[in-house]
Design an enzyme around this catalytic site. Structure first.
Site, PDB file in Angstrom:
ATOM      1  N   LYS A  62       0.840  -1.200   0.000  1.00  0.00           N
ATOM      2  CA  LYS A  62       0.000   0.000   0.000  1.00  0.00           C
ATOM      3  C   LYS A  62       0.875   1.250   0.000  1.00  0.00           C
ATOM      4  O   LYS A  62       1.860   1.330   0.745  1.00  0.00           O
ATOM      5  CB  LYS A  62      -0.920  -0.027   1.220  1.00  0.00           C
ATOM      6  N   SER A 131      -9.533   2.194   2.523  1.00  0.00           N
ATOM      7  CA  SER A 131      -8.597   2.930   1.706  1.00  0.00           C
ATOM      8  C   SER A 131      -7.563   2.042   1.008  1.00  0.00           C
ATOM      9  O   SER A 131      -6.833   2.496   0.142  1.00  0.00           O
ATOM     10  CB  SER A 131      -7.855   3.947   2.588  1.00  0.00           C
ATOM     11  N   SER A 155     -10.409  -0.336   6.678  1.00  0.00           N
ATOM     12  CA  SER A 155      -9.737  -0.269   5.383  1.00  0.00           C
ATOM     13  C   SER A 155      -9.038  -1.535   4.924  1.00  0.00           C
ATOM     14  O   SER A 155      -8.435  -1.551   3.856  1.00  0.00           O
ATOM     15  CB  SER A 155      -8.719   0.881   5.386  1.00  0.00           C
TER      16      SER A 155
END
Length: 410
Positions: A62, A131, A155
C-alpha cells in the site's frame, strides 16, 4: 487468484523457481492492471532471492508504506514522486524472508475516505472499497498472492469483502508500523490480503515470526457469538443472508453458535471511534494541512477542517470509553471463543464515488482485536463475514475462519 500456499508448495517441490513465480505475477499485472488501476508503480528489475520461506512471493505494498526502491506517494499530489531513503520495518521484514515487494498499490489519500480510481475486479462498475483499494483489487485480480494494507476504521476488512478475498487485521501492533504514514497512532494497524485463509495464515505466521499462527487442527467445537451490531444500523438483506449462511456452515462443522448482543459500554465506544481518529489525524497531518490545504482531497480536507474544533477533553473521554469497553470485551471472551459478524453492510456500492461504509469494522479496530474476513460464495458481487477473537488470539481467529471457509465450500 494466485495462492501463496500453492506457489510455495510448487517452489518447494521444484516445479517452479522463485524467479518464475515472480514472472507469473508480472505477466498477470501486465494483463489485468490496465483495466483495473490497482498499481501505482512497479519495480521493472526486481531482485529475486532464491532463499527464504517467502522466496518467489510477489507482494503489493500500500502506497503509504515506505519502500527504498519505489516512490511512496500517499495517494496525494503533495508527495508526487517522493522517494524514501529506507524501507518501512514491514517491508524490510518481507525482504529478509525472501519476498519481493514488487508493486505499490493505490490508496485513498493518506489512507482516508476519499475513493481512488481503482475499480472492483469482480465488476468494474463498482468500488473495490478503501482505503486499501489497490491491495484488495490486486489480489482479487490475481496480480499478486499477497498484499499489505492498513486499517484505521475498516480499510482492510471492508475492501477484502467487496473484492471477495481473505484478509486479516491482526491484533494491534502485532506487525510494526514504523515507516508507515500515520493517520491515527492509536488505531492504524497493518493487515494482509490473500486468496484464502490458509494464505494469510502462512504469511502472518512467517512475517510475525510466530509459527503457531499457521493453521493446524480445528479447535474442538468453538463457541461462536453471532453478533449483528444493532447499534450500527441495519445491513442489507443480502449481507444478513450471508451471515446466516456462515453461521449455519459453522454449526455444520461442529461449532456452537448463539446470538450475542454486545453489552455496555461497547456501543458507546463505537460512537467515540471518530473522535479518537480525527483528533489524532489532525496532529498526524498537521504539516500537510498547514502548508498544502488546497492540495488535500475534498473529503479529507473537510474532515480535517472539522477536526480543528475537537478539544483534548473530548479525546480523553473517548479514550476512557475505549478502555472501559476493552475490559468488558475481555470478560466477554471468557464466555465465547470468537464473534461472527458482518464485514460490511452489503455488497460493494455501484460507482466510484464512495469506498463504502466502515460502520461494522470500526469498533473492532478501536478494540485492537484480530479480525479475519471470510468470503461467502454466492451469486453476484462478493459478500463477506468477519471473525473476531480476543486480543492476541490471532491464531484462533484464523482457525475458526478457516473452518468456516471450508464448510462454506462444502
Amino acid at each position: 487468484m494466485l495462492s501463496l500456499v500453492d506457489l510455495r508448495t510448487r517452489i518447494a517441490a521444484g516445479h517452479l523457481d522463485p524467479a518464475g513465480a515472480i514472472r507469473l505475477a508480472e505477466a498477470a499485472i501486465a494483463a489485468h492492471d490496465p483495466g483495473i488501476g490497482a498499481i501505482v508503480s512497479r519495480n521493472p528489475t526486481p531482485k529475486v532471492s532464491e532463499a527464504g520461506p517467502l522466496a518467489g512471493i510477489a507482494v503489493g505494498i500500500k502506497d503509504i508504506i515506505d519502500t527504498a526502491d519505489l516512490p511512496t506517494q500517499m495517494g496525494s499530489p503533495i508527495y508526487a514522486g517522493w522517494q524514501p531513503k529506507a524501507d518501512a520495518a514491514i517491508v524490510a521484514r518481507l525482504r529478509a524472508l525472501g519476498a519481493v515487494p514488487l508493486v505499490k498499490t493505490t490508496t485513498s489519500p493518506f489512507a482516508s475516505h476519499d475513493p481512488t480510481a481503482t475499480v472492483n475486479p469482480r465488476d468494474r462498475g463498482h468500488t473495490p472499497g478503501g482505503s486499501s483499494a489497490g491491495s484488495a483489487a490486486a489480489v482479487a485480480a490475481g496480480m499478486v498472492p499477497l498484499a499489505l494494507g492498513t486499517q484505521t476504521g475498516g480499510s482492510v476488512i471492508r475492501p477484502a469483502a467487496f473484492c471477495g478475498v481473505a484478509a486479516i487485521k491482526p491484533s494491534f501492533r502485532l506487525l510494526p508500523t514504523v515507516g508507515v504514514k500515520t493517520f491515527s497512532w492509536a488505531l492504524d494497524t497493518l493487515g494482509l490480503f490473500g486468496a484464502g485463509i490458509a494464505d494469510i495464515a502462512q504469511a502472518l505466521s512467517l512475517i510475525a515470526d510466530r509459527p503457531a499462527l499457521d493453521l493446524g487442527d480445528d479447535a474442538p467445537a468453538p463457541r461462536i457469538g453471532l453478533c449483528l451490531q444493532g447499534f450500527a444500523a441495519a445491513p442489507d438483506a443480502a449481507a444478513l443472508a450471508a451471515l446466516d449462511r456462515a453461521a449455519r456452515a459453522a454449526e455444520a462443522a461442529g461449532a456452537r453458535v448463539a446470538d450475542l448482543t454486545l453489552p455496555a459500554p461497547l456501543p458507546e465506544a463505537w460512537t467515540r471511534h471518530p473522535v479518537i481518529q480525527d483528533y489524532e489525524a489532525r496532529q498526524a497531518l498537521a504539516w500537510e494541512y498547514a502548508h498544502h490545504r488546497a492540495h488535500l482531497s475534498p473529503e479529507l480536507g473537510e474532515q480535517l477542517d472539522a477536526a480543528q474544533t475537537l478539544v483534548a477533553a473530548q479525546y480523553d473521554e473517548a479514550r476512557r470509553s475505549a478502555h472501559r469497553a476493552r475490559r468488558v470485551l475481555k470478560d466477554l471472551f471468557g464466555e465465547i471463543d470468537v464473534i461472527l459478524t458482518l464485514s460490511a453492510p452489503g455488497r460493494a456500492p455501484a460507482g466510484l464515488g464512495t469506498t463504502g461504509d466502515a460502520r461494522f469494522n470500526r469498533l473492532w479496530t478501536l478494540m485492537g482485536v484480530p479480525c479475519v474476513t471470510v468470503p461467502v460464495p454466492g451469486d453476484g458481487l462478493p459478500l463477506g463475514v468477519q471473525i473476531i477473537a480476543r486480543f492476541g488470539d490471532d491464531g484462533r481467529a484464523l482457525a475458526v475462519a478457516w473452518m468456516i471457509e471450508r464448510a462454506l465450500a462444502a
